[in-house]
Design a protein around this motif. Sequence first.
Motif, PDB file in Angstrom:
ATOM      1  N   HIS A 235     -57.342 -31.101  61.840  1.00  0.00           N
ATOM      2  CA  HIS A 235     -55.875 -30.631  60.875  1.00  0.00           C
ATOM      3  C   HIS A 235     -54.578 -32.165  61.806  1.00  0.00           C
TER       4      HIS A 235
ATOM      5  N   ASP B 292     -51.168 -32.200  62.990  1.00  0.00           N
ATOM      6  CA  ASP B 292     -50.666 -31.929  63.972  1.00  0.00           C
ATOM      7  C   ASP B 292     -49.048 -31.519  63.139  1.00  0.00           C
TER       8      ASP B 292
ATOM      9  N   HIS C 128     -56.418 -35.490  62.072  1.00  0.00           N
ATOM     10  CA  HIS C 128     -58.139 -35.653  62.585  1.00  0.00           C
ATOM     11  C   HIS C 128     -59.034 -34.427  63.305  1.00  0.00           C
TER      12      HIS C 128
END
Length: 198
Positions: free
Chosen positions: A114, A116, A175
Motif C-alpha cells: 500500500h 500511506d 510498501h
Amino acid sequence: MSEILYSKITDALVSDGYIIIPNAIGSDLSQNLCTLAKNLQNFKRAGISLHKTINANARRDKILWLNHDNAAQSDFLNFTEGLKEFLNRELFIGLSYFESHFAIYGAGDFYEKHYDAFASSKNRVVTVVYYLNENWVSERDGGELVIYDANDAVIDKVLPASDTLVVFMSEKFPHEVLEAKRERYSIAGWFRVDVKEV
Ligand code: OGA
Ligand code: MN
C-alpha cells in the motif's frame, strides 16, 4: 545529540526519499516502548478507512494511538516533535502535526502492499516506523517491511529489529509487511500538513 540524527534523516529524504537506521534512537527507549506496548490494553483491529484500503483483509494488525500518558511515549513523541521542527526549518515543508500508533502483528498477520498517502492528497507527507522487537531473526520470524519504488521494484527489506527507525516520503514508496511468524511490535507514524481535527 538528536541533531546529528535529524540532519542524517533530512539529507536522506532529500537525496533518496527514504532512510533505514538500525540502532537509531536508543535501545533503552525501544525496550521501554516494547514493555509498554505489551502491557497496554485496548488495542483495536486497524480500520480499513485508515488508509482508504478497499479490501478488509489487506491488513491484520491491531493498533493503539500514542499519547503522552507516560515517559516512554513522551520520549518518542518529543523525538518526533524535534524532527518535525528540524524538517520544517531545513526543508520548508510545513509539517503541521505528527500522529502515531503502536501496532501488534500476531503470528500470521501481515499488511498488503500500500501507499500511506495518495499523491497530492495533502495529508500524510512523511512516514516514520520504529521497531521494538528483540532477537528478531528474518528466516525464522518473517515480518519484514518490504519497500518498493514507484515502478514496484523492491528497493529494500527491513528487519523489524529493536531500535531500527525507517523514515520515507509517504506518497513515494509502496510498501508491505510480510507475514509475521511471531508477535511483532512497532510504532507507525505520520507527519501531516493538514489541520488536526479535534
Ligand atoms: C503502516 C505500515 C509498516 C510496519 O502501518 O502503514 O506500513 O513495518 N507499517 O509496521
Ligand atoms: Mn504503511
